[in-house]
Design a protein around this motif. Structure first.
Motif, PDB file in Angstrom:
ATOM      1  N   ALA A  33       0.855  -1.189   0.000  1.00 25.18           N
ATOM      2  CA  ALA A  33       0.000   0.000   0.000  1.00 25.18           C
ATOM      3  C   ALA A  33       0.886   1.233   0.000  1.00 25.18           C
ATOM      4  N   GLY A  34       0.370   2.345  -0.534  1.00 29.95           N
ATOM      5  CA  GLY A  34       1.160   3.575  -0.534  1.00 29.95           C
ATOM      6  C   GLY A  34       0.669   4.567  -1.550  1.00 29.95           C
ATOM      7  N   VAL A  35       1.594   5.376  -2.066  1.00 28.01           N
ATOM      8  CA  VAL A  35       1.262   6.361  -3.082  1.00 28.01           C
ATOM      9  C   VAL A  35       1.196   5.623  -4.419  1.00 28.01           C
ATOM     10  N   ILE A  36       0.012   5.172  -4.758  1.00 27.23           N
ATOM     11  CA  ILE A  36      -0.200   4.404  -5.983  1.00 27.23           C
ATOM     12  C   ILE A  36      -1.167   5.197  -6.844  1.00 27.23           C
ATOM     13  N   ASN A 291       0.517   4.748   8.648  1.00 28.97           N
ATOM     14  CA  ASN A 291      -0.410   4.478   7.552  1.00 28.97           C
ATOM     15  C   ASN A 291      -0.080   3.137   6.913  1.00 28.97           C
ATOM     16  N   GLY A 292      -0.967   2.692   6.027  1.00 27.76           N
ATOM     17  CA  GLY A 292      -0.776   1.420   5.360  1.00 27.76           C
ATOM     18  C   GLY A 292      -2.092   0.718   5.115  1.00 27.76           C
ATOM     19  N   GLY A 293      -2.054  -0.602   5.050  1.00 27.39           N
ATOM     20  CA  GLY A 293      -3.256  -1.388   4.793  1.00 27.39           C
ATOM     21  C   GLY A 293      -3.089  -2.798   5.303  1.00 27.39           C
ATOM     22  N   ALA A 294      -4.070  -3.638   5.024  1.00 27.72           N
ATOM     23  CA  ALA A 294      -4.022  -5.037   5.440  1.00 27.72           C
ATOM     24  C   ALA A 294      -5.041  -5.834   4.646  1.00 27.72           C
ATOM     25  N   ILE A 295      -4.842  -7.140   4.623  1.00 29.89           N
ATOM     26  CA  ILE A 295      -5.852  -8.056   4.125  1.00 29.89           C
ATOM     27  C   ILE A 295      -6.247  -8.949   5.293  1.00 29.89           C
ATOM     28  N   ALA A 296      -7.542  -9.211   5.419  1.00 27.65           N
ATOM     29  CA  ALA A 296      -8.033 -10.021   6.530  1.00 27.65           C
ATOM     30  C   ALA A 296      -9.109 -10.965   6.018  1.00 27.65           C
ATOM     31  N   PHE A 307      -7.421   0.082   3.799  1.00 28.85           N
ATOM     32  CA  PHE A 307      -6.160   0.814   3.642  1.00 28.85           C
ATOM     33  C   PHE A 307      -6.464   2.298   3.719  1.00 28.85           C
ATOM     34  N   ASN A 308      -5.483   3.064   4.169  1.00 31.82           N
ATOM     35  CA  ASN A 308      -5.675   4.501   4.348  1.00 31.82           C
ATOM     36  C   ASN A 308      -4.695   5.301   3.510  1.00 31.82           C
ATOM     37  N   THR A 309      -4.227   4.719   2.419  1.00 27.28           N
ATOM     38  CA  THR A 309      -3.279   5.343   1.504  1.00 27.28           C
ATOM     39  C   THR A 309      -3.958   5.573   0.159  1.00 27.28           C
ATOM     40  N   ASP A 310      -3.217   6.160  -0.785  1.00 23.52           N
ATOM     41  CA  ASP A 310      -3.796   6.440  -2.093  1.00 23.52           C
ATOM     42  C   ASP A 310      -4.231   5.177  -2.822  1.00 23.52           C
ATOM     43  N   GLY A 311      -3.537   4.092  -2.563  1.00 20.03           N
ATOM     44  CA  GLY A 311      -3.881   2.845  -3.233  1.00 20.03           C
ATOM     45  C   GLY A 311      -3.258   1.669  -2.515  1.00 20.03           C
ATOM     46  N   MET A 312      -3.602   0.480  -2.999  1.00 16.04           N
ATOM     47  CA  MET A 312      -3.045  -0.746  -2.434  1.00 16.04           C
ATOM     48  C   MET A 312      -3.182  -1.841  -3.483  1.00 16.04           C
ATOM     49  N   ALA A 326      -7.136  -5.254  -7.994  1.00 13.65           N
ATOM     50  CA  ALA A 326      -7.303  -3.801  -8.007  1.00 13.65           C
ATOM     51  C   ALA A 326      -6.030  -3.158  -7.468  1.00 13.65           C
ATOM     52  N   LEU A 327      -5.757  -1.947  -7.947  1.00 15.12           N
ATOM     53  CA  LEU A 327      -4.543  -1.243  -7.539  1.00 15.12           C
ATOM     54  C   LEU A 327      -4.838   0.100  -6.883  1.00 15.12           C
ATOM     55  N   TYR A 328      -5.766   0.851  -7.439  1.00 16.98           N
ATOM     56  CA  TYR A 328      -5.965   2.237  -7.043  1.00 16.98           C
ATOM     57  C   TYR A 328      -7.036   2.374  -5.964  1.00 16.98           C
ATOM     58  N   GLY A 329      -6.948   3.488  -5.248  1.00 19.41           N
ATOM     59  CA  GLY A 329      -7.867   3.715  -4.155  1.00 19.41           C
ATOM     60  C   GLY A 329      -9.304   3.874  -4.588  1.00 19.41           C
TER      61      GLY A 329
END
Length: 348
Positions: A33-36, A291-296, A307-312, A326-329
């Motif tokens: 996740a990040g600036v995607i 910041n970041g993301g996760a899969i659960a 996720f709380n970033t631009d994309g993941m 998927a890639l973008y937020g």
């Protein structure tokens, strides 16, 4: 303690060890996740999507053949470790000293067994070494040269350090070093923080869950820094009711014990998976500055990808056998209104 009271106590913890009813297998993956943003070339974007789909298909094939959740997680992550578009295995970021230090972990939710490696520099697929640590040693985590000696003893592939190098990652380090010399903060989030980690969570036909994560860490890291990915409970965790793999600014995932906290909310507090994951990833971690993301994934096959970033980079595959990527937020990944599996029970 009376037998039925003991069973209830263990069930609350999610560690009954009891056999599971047959369910529809599910595999969920992430590639960081990040600036995607939509500034990749069409060829670059297609390469990422193709790799994600390949990882989903390879892992899901293990599940459909009757393999375990562990098999699926290891297979999917191996595909991503071998692809230079991700910060794991080939294509891992460089440390301040110009080396690659790789971390990985895997956990079996059915037994609570886990294996992890940290700071390895010659292991082609760290996720396979982490699994070997879990299954063939009395330990949970091995690091550095000791981990590589164990890899050699157990037939895990070792490679020359040049294998991991990609020009894009090398130039990323050079930019960071120039900023260091000028005492400037790193100008972009990709350089400054920990993004590009890969991970997978799976539910097999026997109802068993597993989680795994693999990473090269963060560009320009120093002093043998280790993030959340190989730390059981921080970036990787699974029990019989929940499996989580995280990606983001690792120090905050360690401080919140993020993956474990999500699973405890689900198995102890009976919080629905999506809410539990969102409370940790989109509320607690950002409130601390991370910041970041996760899969659960839970034992009924419910999926959450906060996720709380631009994309993941994210994807999943279920009963229809079709990989969803998927890639973008602002891109629909198919999970927002994903119905519960037909053979599952309703979430509390």
């Amino acid at each position: 303690m009376r037998p039925h009271h003991l069973f209830l106590a263990l069930a609350t913890l999610g560690i009954t060890g009891m056999s599971h009813a047959a369910v529809s297998p599910v595999l969920v993956i992430h590639g960081g996740a990040g600036v995607i943003k939509r500034d990749m070339t069409p060829a670059q974007e297609q390469a990422v999507r193709t790799a994600m789909a390949h990882a989903l298909q390879d892992g899901y094939a293990r599940l459909k053949a009757g393999g375990s959740a562990l098999d699926a997680v290891a297979a999917a992550i191996t595909v991503l470790e071998d692809d230079p578009n991700f910060n794991a295995g080939k294509g891992a970021v460089f440390t301040h000293d110009g080396s690659n230090e790789l971390d990985a972990a895997i956990m079996d939710g059915n037994t609570l067994r886990a294996g992890a490696v940290a700071g390895v520099e010659h292991v082609k697929n760290p996720i396979l070494l982490a699994r070997a640590v879990m299954e063939q040693s009395p330990h949970v985590m091995l690091s550095g040269t000791g981990a590589e000696a164990f890899a050699k003893e157990h037939g895990i592939a070792l490679v020359d350090s040049s294998y991991f190098r990609t020009e894009a990652r090398w130039q990323q380090l050079q930019k960071a070093l120039k900023e260091d010399a000028a005492k400037q903060p790193h100008a972009d989030v990709e350089t400054a923080k920990h993004f590009g980690t890969v991970g997978a969570v799976a539910l097999d036909a026997q109802g068993r869950l597993a989680a795994g994560t693999s990473t090269g860490g963060m560009t320009d890291k120093r002093w043998g820094r280790i993030g959340d990915s190989p730390i059981i409970g921080a970036g990787t965790y699974a029990n019989s009711g929940c499996a989580v793999s995280g990606t983001g600014w690792g120090e905050f995932y360690i401080r919140t014990v993020a993956a474990h906290q999500i699973c405890m909310k689900v198995t102890q507090m009976r919080v629905p998976l999506k809410r539990a994951a969102a409370e940790v990833i989109n509320q607690e971690i950002p409130s601390m500055g991370g910041n970041g993301g996760a899969i659960a994934l839970d034992a009924q096959g419910h999926i959450s990808i906060p996720f709380n970033t631009d994309g993941m980079y994210r994807g999943w595959i279920g009963a229809d056998g079709v990989p969803h990527v998927a890639l973008y937020g602002d891109e629909d990944d198919g999970t927002a209104e994903l119905p519960a599996p037909a053979d599952s029970v309703a979430q509390p």
